[in-house]
Write a protein that holds these residues in place. Structure first.
Motif, PDB file in Angstrom:
ATOM      1  N   SER A  27     -20.168  -2.501 -37.303  1.00 13.65           N
ATOM      2  CA  SER A  27     -20.875  -3.649 -36.715  1.00 13.65           C
ATOM      3  C   SER A  27     -22.336  -3.604 -37.159  1.00 13.65           C
ATOM      4  O   SER A  27     -23.000  -2.565 -37.001  1.00 13.65           O
ATOM      5  N   GLN A  29     -24.601  -4.930 -35.652  1.00 14.45           N
ATOM      6  CA  GLN A  29     -25.349  -4.805 -34.408  1.00 14.45           C
ATOM      7  C   GLN A  29     -25.607  -3.322 -34.094  1.00 14.45           C
ATOM      8  O   GLN A  29     -26.708  -2.937 -33.715  1.00 14.45           O
ATOM      9  N   GLN A  53     -17.131  -6.869 -41.310  1.00 17.56           N
ATOM     10  CA  GLN A  53     -17.308  -5.954 -40.178  1.00 17.56           C
ATOM     11  C   GLN A  53     -15.911  -5.568 -39.686  1.00 17.56           C
ATOM     12  O   GLN A  53     -15.060  -6.444 -39.476  1.00 17.56           O
ATOM     13  N   GLY A  55     -15.596  -3.775 -36.835  1.00 14.10           N
ATOM     14  CA  GLY A  55     -15.665  -3.691 -35.368  1.00 14.10           C
ATOM     15  C   GLY A  55     -16.706  -4.652 -34.833  1.00 14.10           C
ATOM     16  O   GLY A  55     -17.509  -4.281 -33.970  1.00 14.10           O
ATOM     17  N   GLY A  56     -16.696  -5.889 -35.339  1.00 18.41           N
ATOM     18  CA  GLY A  56     -17.672  -6.887 -34.893  1.00 18.41           C
ATOM     19  C   GLY A  56     -17.525  -7.123 -33.387  1.00 18.41           C
ATOM     20  O   GLY A  56     -16.406  -7.163 -32.858  1.00 18.41           O
ATOM     21  N   GLY A  58     -18.667  -9.380 -29.853  1.00 13.42           N
ATOM     22  CA  GLY A  58     -19.231 -10.614 -29.320  1.00 13.42           C
ATOM     23  C   GLY A  58     -19.811 -10.363 -27.945  1.00 13.42           C
ATOM     24  O   GLY A  58     -19.917  -9.215 -27.504  1.00 13.42           O
ATOM     25  N   TRP A  72     -22.540 -12.214 -41.481  1.00 21.19           N
ATOM     26  CA  TRP A  72     -22.597 -11.308 -40.326  1.00 21.19           C
ATOM     27  C   TRP A  72     -23.909 -10.534 -40.428  1.00 21.19           C
ATOM     28  O   TRP A  72     -24.091  -9.752 -41.362  1.00 21.19           O
ATOM     29  N   MET A  73     -24.797 -10.763 -39.518  1.00 20.95           N
ATOM     30  CA  MET A  73     -26.124 -10.160 -39.651  1.00 20.95           C
ATOM     31  C   MET A  73     -26.735  -9.801 -38.291  1.00 20.95           C
ATOM     32  O   MET A  73     -26.449 -10.435 -37.277  1.00 20.95           O
ATOM     33  N   SER A  74     -27.571  -8.767 -38.310  1.00 23.72           N
ATOM     34  CA  SER A  74     -28.340  -8.382 -37.122  1.00 23.72           C
ATOM     35  C   SER A  74     -29.738  -8.037 -37.577  1.00 23.72           C
ATOM     36  O   SER A  74     -29.930  -7.378 -38.599  1.00 23.72           O
ATOM     37  N   ASP A 115     -23.759 -20.662 -28.127  1.00 21.76           N
ATOM     38  CA  ASP A 115     -22.687 -20.826 -29.114  1.00 21.76           C
ATOM     39  C   ASP A 115     -22.966 -22.089 -29.906  1.00 21.76           C
ATOM     40  O   ASP A 115     -23.513 -23.053 -29.368  1.00 21.76           O
ATOM     41  N   LYS A 125     -15.681 -23.198 -32.182  1.00 21.87           N
ATOM     42  CA  LYS A 125     -16.867 -22.353 -32.358  1.00 21.87           C
ATOM     43  C   LYS A 125     -17.066 -21.984 -33.822  1.00 21.87           C
ATOM     44  O   LYS A 125     -16.174 -21.462 -34.479  1.00 21.87           O
ATOM     45  N   GLY A 128     -21.671 -17.515 -33.381  1.00 22.65           N
ATOM     46  CA  GLY A 128     -22.013 -16.854 -32.121  1.00 22.65           C
ATOM     47  C   GLY A 128     -23.290 -16.052 -32.283  1.00 22.65           C
ATOM     48  O   GLY A 128     -23.617 -15.584 -33.380  1.00 22.65           O
ATOM     49  N   ILE A 129     -24.003 -15.914 -31.187  1.00 20.27           N
ATOM     50  CA  ILE A 129     -25.296 -15.219 -31.204  1.00 20.27           C
ATOM     51  C   ILE A 129     -25.300 -14.185 -30.077  1.00 20.27           C
ATOM     52  O   ILE A 129     -24.861 -14.474 -28.957  1.00 20.27           O
ATOM     53  N   LEU A 130     -25.783 -13.010 -30.396  1.00 24.94           N
ATOM     54  CA  LEU A 130     -25.784 -11.908 -29.432  1.00 24.94           C
ATOM     55  C   LEU A 130     -27.137 -11.229 -29.481  1.00 24.94           C
ATOM     56  O   LEU A 130     -27.528 -10.700 -30.520  1.00 24.94           O
ATOM     57  N   GLY A 145     -28.071 -10.518 -33.136  1.00 30.93           N
ATOM     58  CA  GLY A 145     -26.916 -10.603 -34.038  1.00 30.93           C
ATOM     59  C   GLY A 145     -26.454 -12.047 -34.159  1.00 30.93           C
ATOM     60  O   GLY A 145     -26.390 -12.774 -33.160  1.00 30.93           O
ATOM     61  N   GLY A 147     -23.417 -14.410 -36.095  1.00 30.10           N
ATOM     62  CA  GLY A 147     -22.205 -14.468 -36.911  1.00 30.10           C
ATOM     63  C   GLY A 147     -21.873 -15.909 -37.205  1.00 30.10           C
ATOM     64  O   GLY A 147     -21.635 -16.705 -36.282  1.00 30.10           O
TER      65      GLY A 147
HETATM   66  C1  BTN Z   1     -20.556 -14.259 -29.315  1.00 29.71           C
HETATM   67  O1  BTN Z   1     -20.497 -15.475 -29.454  1.00 29.71           O
HETATM   68  O2  BTN Z   1     -19.818 -13.695 -28.502  1.00 29.71           O
HETATM   69  C2  BTN Z   1     -21.555 -13.489 -30.126  1.00 29.71           C
HETATM   70  C3  BTN Z   1     -21.000 -13.101 -31.465  1.00 29.71           C
HETATM   71  C4  BTN Z   1     -21.975 -12.306 -32.311  1.00 29.71           C
HETATM   72  C5  BTN Z   1     -21.344 -11.827 -33.584  1.00 29.71           C
HETATM   73  C6  BTN Z   1     -22.351 -11.203 -34.499  1.00 29.71           C
HETATM   74  S1  BTN Z   1     -21.721 -10.945 -36.120  1.00 29.71           S
HETATM   75  C7  BTN Z   1     -23.100  -9.973 -36.521  1.00 29.71           C
HETATM   76  C8  BTN Z   1     -23.413  -9.137 -35.330  1.00 29.71           C
HETATM   77  N1  BTN Z   1     -22.623  -7.920 -35.337  1.00 29.71           N
HETATM   78  C9  BTN Z   1     -21.765  -7.856 -34.307  1.00 29.71           C
HETATM   79  O3  BTN Z   1     -20.984  -6.921 -34.090  1.00 29.71           O
HETATM   80  N2  BTN Z   1     -21.889  -8.951 -33.561  1.00 29.71           N
HETATM   81  C10 BTN Z   1     -22.905  -9.849 -34.073  1.00 29.71           C
END
Ligand code: BTN
Length: 262
Positions: A27, A29, A53, A55-56, A58, A72-74, A115, A125, A128-130, A145, A147
């Motif tokens: 990940s 993240q 990734q 093990g991405g 959310g 896929w970026m953080s 979202d 969707k 996503g942003i974390l 993060g 995606g």
């Molecule tokens: C969500 O909508 O639940 C948030 C999703 C976030 C995904 C991104 S992809 C890059 C970064 N690395 C991760 O493991 N998660 C975020």
């Protein structure tokens, strides 16, 4: 254009002063957090991108399908912002990403809190942003993060196709990931420059959203709140008008039940 460290740093973005581009990683993240908590902690604008990734993650502990072709970026953020204003980062990022996606020709709109969706009814969707904070108090940082389901087929994402969208499915073509990254970074950096003038960010959020005015069901702390999403508060919180009064929601999982006009 090739997505590699040199090309990413050559974007010249304050959000990519140091970049890592991985072929595959668990990940981004986790990796960005590892860099942020290191000694010395990675500076503002340390960016981790991975082509895949395994093990991405959310929000709310969910997994995030991250096959090749997505963005896929953080990024490690050390913003000049008091801790109590840190929640401003996610709506600002959502506004920035929405602008970048819309400039690419996709009618992306924000579902509260952050979202990016396209399409009618419940929406599909696209991104996503974390945002996760850490290092308090002496090494305070946020790892943001993002995606974006870019050059990916919907069926590769491990989610029902009626719930997810990709830039490929929306535009009927693939996009240049470096160009997309450059645009996303430029737009979110612009919004971060307005965090002290947050009303302006929220005005843009309102013009780009698809939650307000609609019926919502919000799950938070094991509780369900159902009503009409009536407005945003000054810090981006959601006001839900229920049968018994207005409930202020700072965090939660929103389901759109119906939305006039979509
Ligand atoms: C969500 O909508 O639940 C948030 C999703 C976030 C995904 C991104 S992809 C890059 C970064 N690395 C991760 O493991 N998660 C975020």
């Amino acid at each position: 254009m090739v997505l590699n460290r040199r090309a990413v740093e050559a974007l010249g973005s304050p959000l990519a002063v140091r970049a890592e581009v991985h072929e595959e990683i668990g990940s981004t993240q986790e990796r960005a957090r590892e860099l942020a908590v290191g000694d010395p902690g990675a500076p503002h604008g340390t960016l981790v991108v991975s082509k895949v990734q395994t093990g991405g993650r959310g929000r709310l502990g969910r997994s995030w399908g991250s096959p090749g072709g997505g963005l896929w970026m953080s990024v490690v953020l050390r913003l000049d912002l008091p801790l109590h204003l840190a929640p401003r980062v996610t709506p600002a990022a959502a506004v920035g990403v929405a602008k970048a996606l819309r400039e690419m020709g996709v009618d992306a709109r924000i579902k509260w809190p952050n979202d990016l969706l396209v399409g009618g009814a419940g929406g599909r969707k696209l991104c996503g942003i974390l945002a996760e904070a850490g290092g308090y108090p002496s090494n305070h940082f946020i790892v943001l993060g993002i995606g974006v389901n870019a050059n990916v087929d919907q069926r590769e994402l491990g989610a029902p196709p009626q719930k997810v969208a990709t830039l490929r499915s929306e535009l009927g073509r693939d996009v240049d990931l470096l160009e997309l990254l450059g645009s996303v970074l430029a737009k979110i950096d612009f919004e971060f420059g307005r965090l002290h003038d947050f009303g302006a960010v929220l005005d843009d959020w309102r013009s780009l959203e698809r939650t307000l005015g609609g019926r919502v069901r919000v799950q938070r702390f094991g509780q369900v709140v159902e009503g009409t999403a009536s407005d945003l508060g000054p810090e981006g919180q959601l006001f839900v008008q229920t049968e018994t009064g207005v409930v202020e929601v700072f965090e939660g999982d929103v389901e759109h039940l119906r939305h006039e006009g979509f």
